[in-house]
Design an enzyme around this catalytic site. Structure first.
Site, mmCIF file in Angstrom:
data_model
loop_
_atom_site.group_PDB
_atom_site.id
_atom_site.type_symbol
_atom_site.label_atom_id
_atom_site.label_comp_id
_atom_site.label_asym_id
_atom_site.label_seq_id
_atom_site.Cartn_x
_atom_site.Cartn_y
_atom_site.Cartn_z
ATOM 1 N N SER A 8 0.849 -1.196 0.000
ATOM 2 C CA SER A 8 0.000 0.000 0.000
ATOM 3 C C SER A 8 0.883 1.244 0.000
ATOM 4 O O SER A 8 1.696 1.447 0.905
ATOM 5 C CB SER A 8 -0.887 -0.006 1.243
ATOM 6 O OG SER A 8 -1.450 1.271 1.408
ATOM 7 N N HIS A 33 -1.502 -1.219 -4.161
ATOM 8 C CA HIS A 33 -2.728 -0.783 -3.479
ATOM 9 C C HIS A 33 -2.673 0.728 -3.243
ATOM 10 O O HIS A 33 -1.681 1.249 -2.730
ATOM 11 C CB HIS A 33 -2.828 -1.534 -2.149
ATOM 12 C CG HIS A 33 -4.071 -1.261 -1.361
ATOM 13 N ND1 HIS A 33 -5.263 -1.900 -1.615
ATOM 14 C CD2 HIS A 33 -4.305 -0.431 -0.317
ATOM 15 C CE1 HIS A 33 -6.183 -1.477 -0.754
ATOM 16 N NE2 HIS A 33 -5.626 -0.575 0.039
ATOM 17 N N ASP A 35 -4.785 4.018 -1.574
ATOM 18 C CA ASP A 35 -5.833 4.384 -0.617
ATOM 19 C C ASP A 35 -6.327 5.803 -0.859
ATOM 20 O O ASP A 35 -5.598 6.768 -0.642
ATOM 21 C CB ASP A 35 -5.279 4.285 0.807
ATOM 22 C CG ASP A 35 -5.037 2.853 1.215
ATOM 23 O OD1 ASP A 35 -5.994 2.063 1.188
ATOM 24 O OD2 ASP A 35 -3.882 2.512 1.535
ATOM 25 N N MET A 37 -8.718 8.721 0.291
ATOM 26 C CA MET A 37 -9.428 9.173 1.503
ATOM 27 C C MET A 37 -9.866 10.619 1.320
ATOM 28 O O MET A 37 -9.104 11.441 0.789
ATOM 29 C CB MET A 37 -8.508 9.081 2.713
ATOM 30 C CG MET A 37 -7.915 7.706 2.933
ATOM 31 S SD MET A 37 -6.965 7.659 4.456
ATOM 32 C CE MET A 37 -6.237 6.028 4.346
ATOM 33 N N HIS A 66 -8.642 1.616 -3.444
ATOM 34 C CA HIS A 66 -9.521 1.431 -2.278
ATOM 35 C C HIS A 66 -10.151 2.784 -1.944
ATOM 36 O O HIS A 66 -9.462 3.693 -1.472
ATOM 37 C CB HIS A 66 -8.643 0.894 -1.139
ATOM 38 C CG HIS A 66 -9.335 0.699 0.170
ATOM 39 N ND1 HIS A 66 -8.645 0.420 1.329
ATOM 40 C CD2 HIS A 66 -10.644 0.737 0.525
ATOM 41 C CE1 HIS A 66 -9.495 0.293 2.323
ATOM 42 N NE2 HIS A 66 -10.712 0.489 1.879
ATOM 43 N N MET A 68 -12.057 5.116 0.193
ATOM 44 C CA MET A 68 -12.580 5.414 1.535
ATOM 45 C C MET A 68 -13.157 6.819 1.478
ATOM 46 O O MET A 68 -12.621 7.767 2.044
ATOM 47 C CB MET A 68 -11.452 5.299 2.569
ATOM 48 C CG MET A 68 -11.080 3.856 2.857
ATOM 49 S SD MET A 68 -9.475 3.697 3.652
ATOM 50 C CE MET A 68 -8.431 3.758 2.215
ATOM 51 N N MET A 137 -11.285 -5.138 6.215
ATOM 52 C CA MET A 137 -10.455 -4.203 6.981
ATOM 53 C C MET A 137 -10.103 -4.834 8.323
ATOM 54 O O MET A 137 -10.984 -5.283 9.058
ATOM 55 C CB MET A 137 -11.198 -2.890 7.243
ATOM 56 C CG MET A 137 -11.384 -1.967 6.062
ATOM 57 S SD MET A 137 -9.882 -1.375 5.241
ATOM 58 C CE MET A 137 -8.900 -0.728 6.584
ATOM 59 N N GLY A 142 -8.332 4.694 7.677
ATOM 60 C CA GLY A 142 -7.943 6.104 7.795
ATOM 61 C C GLY A 142 -6.449 6.322 7.887
ATOM 62 O O GLY A 142 -5.941 7.323 7.402
ATOM 63 N N PHE A 143 -5.752 5.383 8.482
ATOM 64 C CA PHE A 143 -4.317 5.593 8.703
ATOM 65 C C PHE A 143 -3.540 4.295 8.525
ATOM 66 O O PHE A 143 -4.063 3.217 8.817
ATOM 67 C CB PHE A 143 -4.068 6.137 10.113
ATOM 68 C CG PHE A 143 -4.766 7.445 10.356
ATOM 69 C CD1 PHE A 143 -4.195 8.642 9.926
ATOM 70 C CD2 PHE A 143 -6.007 7.476 10.969
ATOM 71 C CE1 PHE A 143 -4.859 9.846 10.119
ATOM 72 C CE2 PHE A 143 -6.679 8.676 11.169
ATOM 73 C CZ PHE A 143 -6.111 9.871 10.741
ATOM 74 N N GLY A 144 -2.295 4.451 8.116
ATOM 75 C CA GLY A 144 -1.401 3.309 8.062
ATOM 76 C C GLY A 144 -0.786 3.091 9.435
ATOM 77 O O GLY A 144 -0.911 3.941 10.329
ATOM 78 N N GLY A 145 -0.135 1.958 9.600
ATOM 79 C CA GLY A 145 0.639 1.698 10.809
ATOM 80 C C GLY A 145 -0.172 1.400 12.056
ATOM 81 O O GLY A 145 0.347 1.513 13.168
ATOM 82 N N ASP A 175 -6.634 -5.879 4.897
ATOM 83 C CA ASP A 175 -6.000 -4.560 4.853
ATOM 84 C C ASP A 175 -5.919 -3.950 6.246
ATOM 85 O O ASP A 175 -6.943 -3.641 6.859
ATOM 86 C CB ASP A 175 -6.847 -3.663 3.921
ATOM 87 C CG ASP A 175 -6.174 -2.345 3.600
ATOM 88 O OD1 ASP A 175 -4.993 -2.167 3.963
ATOM 89 O OD2 ASP A 175 -6.827 -1.501 2.966
ATOM 90 N N GLY A 176 -4.688 -3.774 6.728
ATOM 91 C CA GLY A 176 -4.470 -3.099 8.006
ATOM 92 C C GLY A 176 -3.691 -3.954 8.988
ATOM 93 O O GLY A 176 -4.139 -5.036 9.367
ATOM 94 N N GLY A 177 -2.523 -3.471 9.365
ATOM 95 C CA GLY A 177 -1.740 -4.188 10.369
ATOM 96 C C GLY A 177 -1.218 -5.534 9.911
ATOM 97 O O GLY A 177 -0.922 -6.406 10.737
ATOM 98 N N GLY A 197 1.181 -1.900 4.151
ATOM 99 C CA GLY A 197 1.739 -0.559 3.991
ATOM 100 C C GLY A 197 2.983 -0.373 4.823
ATOM 101 O O GLY A 197 4.117 -0.445 4.339
HETATM 102 C C1 DX5 Z 1 -5.912 2.042 5.982
HETATM 103 C C2 DX5 Z 1 -5.624 1.679 4.543
HETATM 104 C C3 DX5 Z 1 -4.548 0.685 4.357
HETATM 105 C C4 DX5 Z 1 -3.214 1.063 4.920
HETATM 106 C C5 DX5 Z 1 -2.683 -0.158 5.593
HETATM 107 O O1 DX5 Z 1 -7.092 2.746 6.073
HETATM 108 O O2 DX5 Z 1 -6.768 1.179 3.892
HETATM 109 O O3 DX5 Z 1 -4.416 0.258 3.015
HETATM 110 O O4 DX5 Z 1 -2.285 1.506 3.963
HETATM 111 O O5 DX5 Z 1 -1.549 0.217 6.222
HETATM 112 P P1 DX5 Z 1 -0.771 -0.699 7.236
HETATM 113 O O6 DX5 Z 1 -0.349 -1.918 6.499
HETATM 114 O O7 DX5 Z 1 0.348 0.186 7.632
HETATM 115 O O8 DX5 Z 1 -1.700 -1.014 8.382
HETATM 116 ZN ZN ZN Z 2 -6.445 0.234 1.847
#
Ligand code: DX5
Ligand code: ZN
Length: 223
Positions: A8, A33, A35, A37, A66, A68, A137, A142-145, A175-177, A197
């Site tokens: 991502s 991927h 994102d 937003m 994706h 959002m 999800m 909303g956020f990475g990491g 997607d996520g973590g 990501g």
């Molecule tokens: C979060 C995004 C993800 C994000 C995942 O809302 O949809 O695609 O990039 O990031 P990580 O892998 O850092 O959780």
């Molecule tokens: Zn995503």
């Protein structure tokens, strides 16, 4: 089918996106991927079709976009024209999900539905057969990491059983973590596409991170 890795770009260096795409593509990434937003549906703002179009020029890999955003129906045509190979909309944002999916498919691209952690898979019951993929999800969008929500594993297993019971060919992405620590169990539960990501672009060596993911996929024995 063999699981795939979709880095991502959210966690990549936006000043050097083309380099980021090339780096993961050369290391074995299967999909890119992206994102989108809007600051309304999620508390963060990223980019729109202009950036997708720019990324399109940097790679032959499929672009998984994706959405959002609060009003996805207004932007499907623009993202399809920008070069998306797949578009996912959040079920929670669609009043007429069946129509939205038909519009995505009319562009001859993959149609997916994204589900938030609190959204039950039973809401897909009547539309499952229309989908190319489901994006589960595993964090609140909303956020990475962010930290992986463990109950996602059971949700994926349940979804996989639902798909298999109906003899459908729908891919499950998560997607996520997602990291090296949980990739194997996610695949075992039925994940087809690992979206990652921070664990790729936040790693000291993103290339090595992609290769480790691909090793985990290979060792999963899924073909
Ligand atoms: C979060 C995004 C993800 C994000 C995942 O809302 O949809 O695609 O990039 O990031 P990580 O892998 O850092 O959780
Ligand atoms: Zn995503």
């Amino acid at each position: 089918m063999k699981p795939m890795l979709a880095p991502s770009l959210l966690s990549a260096d936006f000043a050097h996106l083309a380099d980021a795409v090339t780096m993961v593509a050369e290391s074995g990434a299967d999909i890119i991927h992206l994102d989108v937003m809007d600051g309304h549906y999620v508390p963060n703002i990223t980019f729109g079709p202009v950036l997708v179009k720019a990324v399109r020029k940097t790679t032959m890999l499929p672009l998984d976009v994706h959405l959002m955003i609060q009003t996805p129906d207004e932007y499907i045509d623009a993202f399809a024209q920008a070069g998306a190979d797949g578009l996912s909309v959040h079920l929670e944002t669609c009043n007429h999900l069946d129509r939205t999916i038909q519009v995505i498919k009319s562009h001859k691209i993959k149609a997916g539905v994204a589900l938030n952690p609190s959204t039950p898979i039973c809401l897909l019951d009547e539309i499952l057969h229309e989908l190319d993929f489901i994006l589960v999800m595993s964090v609140n969008p909303g956020f990475g990491g962010q930290k992986f929500i463990p109950s996602t594993l059971a949700k994926i297993s349940k979804l996989k059983s639902m798909i298999t019971a109906r003899s459908l060919q729908i891919l499950i992405s998560v997607d996520g973590g997602v990291g090296h620590d949980n990739a194997a169990e996610l695949i075992l539960a039925g994940t087809d596409i690992l979206i990652a990501g921070n664990s790729v672009f936040g790693a000291a060596d993103p290339r090595a991170s992609v290769r480790t993911f691909k090793d985990i996929i290979m060792k999963s024995g899924r073909i």
